[in-house]
Design an enzyme around this catalytic site. Structure first.
Site, PDB file in Angstrom:
ATOM      1  N   ARG A  82     -48.071 -39.424 -29.658  1.00 31.44           N
ATOM      2  CA  ARG A  82     -49.361 -40.059 -29.382  1.00 31.44           C
ATOM      3  C   ARG A  82     -49.335 -41.522 -29.782  1.00 31.44           C
ATOM      4  NH1 ARG A  82     -54.478 -37.027 -31.668  1.00 31.44           N
ATOM      5  NH2 ARG A  82     -53.801 -37.985 -33.613  1.00 31.44           N
ATOM      6  N   LYS A 185     -55.439 -43.946 -29.835  1.00 28.82           N
ATOM      7  CA  LYS A 185     -55.982 -44.120 -31.195  1.00 28.82           C
ATOM      8  C   LYS A 185     -55.873 -45.582 -31.610  1.00 28.82           C
ATOM      9  CE  LYS A 185     -55.924 -41.228 -35.326  1.00 28.82           C
ATOM     10  NZ  LYS A 185     -57.367 -41.001 -35.388  1.00 28.82           N
ATOM     11  N   GLU A 221     -66.958 -36.561 -27.649  1.00 32.83           N
ATOM     12  CA  GLU A 221     -66.462 -36.047 -28.927  1.00 32.83           C
ATOM     13  C   GLU A 221     -67.333 -36.591 -30.046  1.00 32.83           C
ATOM     14  OE1 GLU A 221     -62.490 -37.339 -29.992  1.00 32.83           O
ATOM     15  OE2 GLU A 221     -62.719 -39.230 -28.932  1.00 32.83           O
TER      16      GLU A 221
HETATM   17  N1  PLP Z   1     -61.000 -37.776 -32.100  1.00 33.90           N
HETATM   18  C1  PLP Z   1     -60.979 -38.908 -32.790  1.00 33.90           C
HETATM   19  C2  PLP Z   1     -61.802 -40.030 -32.319  1.00 33.90           C
HETATM   20  C3  PLP Z   1     -60.175 -39.000 -33.937  1.00 33.90           C
HETATM   21  O1  PLP Z   1     -60.149 -40.133 -34.648  1.00 33.90           O
HETATM   22  C4  PLP Z   1     -59.410 -37.913 -34.344  1.00 33.90           C
HETATM   23  C5  PLP Z   1     -58.540 -38.002 -35.506  1.00 33.90           C
HETATM   24  O2  PLP Z   1     -57.374 -38.151 -35.430  1.00 33.90           O
HETATM   25  C6  PLP Z   1     -59.488 -36.734 -33.588  1.00 33.90           C
HETATM   26  C7  PLP Z   1     -60.296 -36.706 -32.475  1.00 33.90           C
HETATM   27  C8  PLP Z   1     -58.695 -35.537 -33.979  1.00 33.90           C
HETATM   28  O3  PLP Z   1     -57.358 -35.649 -33.624  1.00 33.90           O
HETATM   29  P1  PLP Z   1     -56.231 -34.894 -34.443  1.00 33.90           P
HETATM   30  O4  PLP Z   1     -56.595 -33.453 -34.411  1.00 33.90           O
HETATM   31  O5  PLP Z   1     -54.993 -35.158 -33.681  1.00 33.90           O
HETATM   32  O6  PLP Z   1     -56.231 -35.457 -35.800  1.00 33.90           O
HETATM   33  C1  COI Z   2     -57.765 -38.294 -38.606  1.00 32.90           C
HETATM   34  O1  COI Z   2     -58.341 -37.205 -38.510  1.00 32.90           O
HETATM   35  O2  COI Z   2     -56.589 -38.387 -38.971  1.00 32.90           O
HETATM   36  C2  COI Z   2     -58.459 -39.524 -38.245  1.00 32.90           C
HETATM   37  O3  COI Z   2     -57.797 -40.475 -37.988  1.00 32.90           O
HETATM   38  C3  COI Z   2     -59.928 -39.499 -38.214  1.00 32.90           C
HETATM   39  C4  COI Z   2     -60.613 -40.574 -39.001  1.00 32.90           C
HETATM   40  C5  COI Z   2     -60.284 -40.620 -40.437  1.00 32.90           C
HETATM   41  C6  COI Z   2     -60.549 -41.888 -38.321  1.00 32.90           C
END
Ligand code: PLP
Ligand code: COI
Length: 341
Positions: A82, A185, A221
């Site tokens: 990612r 991200k 989301e």
């Molecule tokens: N959506 C956003 C905007 C986020 O910042 C995060 C955090 O990483 C997620 C979703 C969840 O993603 P993940 O499960 O890969 O941490």
């Molecule tokens: C995460 O879940 O790792 C994120 O980046 C979410 C938040 C702390 C920005």
């Protein structure tokens, strides 16, 4: 090895200093070998593109201590991939997958005493970031990039932990745009979300639920996490949208939901459907699974947890996921990697 002296079960989600972080620099077509340092600051050219034009992206993953004493990480390859997608989208040089993993392992190893003990509910949060560190004044990509990884021990993102939170549907602020960068991200998405998040907290909500920017009809989301819900006929539904982050936690829950007979479905989710769901939750690395207690939409509120307790499906998803992540349950999908010492 003696662990650091912390009140592990009561850690919050915040920055705590550890011993070392690592930086790699890409210059003249190649990444260097990386330098571990105790320095929490970094010298940066004042015209670096990350400062002016938002060339920045980050990742988040967690390391856990297993009962046996190994340190493990969850689906690290997905974070590496990612980050490559995020970098490419904003024309930054991506750290290759192997370099990303090596960097995380080196930093985790340099900070083993900060990996929270098994069973405390805390974990070591790993935060990789890539920035344009080269100077430009015109709007164009940098010619030098820095990839940095630091770690910090953390507890739950929402201070209630695995307790239902109240959210509000946000209609006045968009964090992303159709055809924009909401699917990666990059820091700018979070800058765009700050004012909605702060306003929600001032009103007593834990965070917001964003809608699609074009029609304001579909759920996208939450601020720091994906959204999912359980329907009355036993489906796990989660939004299909080009403007949300592909959550690695959510991908994993889709698999676990299937295993539980919950019939996962990724599809556009209309905001009006919130009144029909039987349970809802946020999911992400930081949020893990956070049950949604209520959602306020205009002048209506739906209450999923009138008794203040998480629903049975959220609870079972949480238990299955965290058991795999912490090594308490077998890992049939090959999601967990032991960090080599
Ligand atoms: N959506 C956003 C905007 C986020 O910042 C995060 C955090 O990483 C997620 C979703 C969840 O993603 P993940 O499960 O890969 O941490
Ligand atoms: C995460 O879940 O790792 C994120 O980046 C979410 C938040 C702390 C920005």
């Amino acid at each position: 090895m003696t662990k650091a002296d912390f009140d592990w079960p009561n850690l919050s989600f915040g920055y705590t200093k550890t011993d070392q972080n690592i930086r790699y620099v890409w210059r003249d077509g190649a990444w260097d070998r990386g330098t571990l340092t105790a320095d929490e600051t970094m010298p940066l050219h004042m015209a670096a593109t990350c400062l002016h034009y938002g060339q920045e992206c980050f990742e988040g993953l967690k390391a856990y201590e297993t009962r046996k004493g190994d340190v493990v990480v969850f689906r690290i390859e997905e974070n590496a991939r990612r980050m490559i997608r995020s970098c490419r989208k904003i024309l930054m040089e991506p750290p290759p997958e192997e370099l990303f993993i090596e960097a995380c392992y080196r930093v985790i190893n340099a900070n083993r005493k900060y990996v929270p003990p098994h069973g405390t509910g805390a974990s070591l949060y790993v935060r990789p970031l890539t920035i344009g560190s080269g100077a430009q004044v015109g709007v164009k990509p940098a010619e030098e990039y820095t990839f940095l990884v630091f770690v910090t021990p953390v507890g739950p993102y929402f201070k209630t932990g695995f307790k239902p939170v109240s959210l509000i549907v946000e209609e006045k602020v968009d964090r992303t745009a159709p055809l924009g960068v909401g699917d990666v991200k990059v820091g700018g998405n979070y800058a765009a979300s700050l004012r909605a998040g702060v306003a929600a907290r001032q009103q007593g909500f834990a965070d917001v639920v964003y809608l699609d920017a074009k029609e304001k009809k579909y759920i996208d989301e939450s601020g720091p996490a994906n959204f999912f819900a359980i329907t009355a006929d036993g489906q796990y539904v989660t939004p299909e949208s080009d403007t949300i982050l592909r959550s690695i936690t959510n991908m994993s829950l889709v698999t676990l939901a299937e295993e539980m007979g919950l019939r996962p479905k990724r599809r556009p989710v209309e905001v009006s459907e919130i009144f029909d769901f039987v349970e809802a939750g946020c999911c992400g690395t930081a949020a893990v699974i956070t049950p949604i207690g209520s959602i306020t939409y205009r002048d209506r509120k739906v209450d999923y947890c009138p008794d203040g307790q998480a629903g049975k499906h959220c609870t079972e998803l949480y238990e299955r996921l965290t058991a795999i992540q912490t090594g308490d349950a077998p890992d049939p999908y090959g999601w967990v990697r032991i960090v080599p010492e």
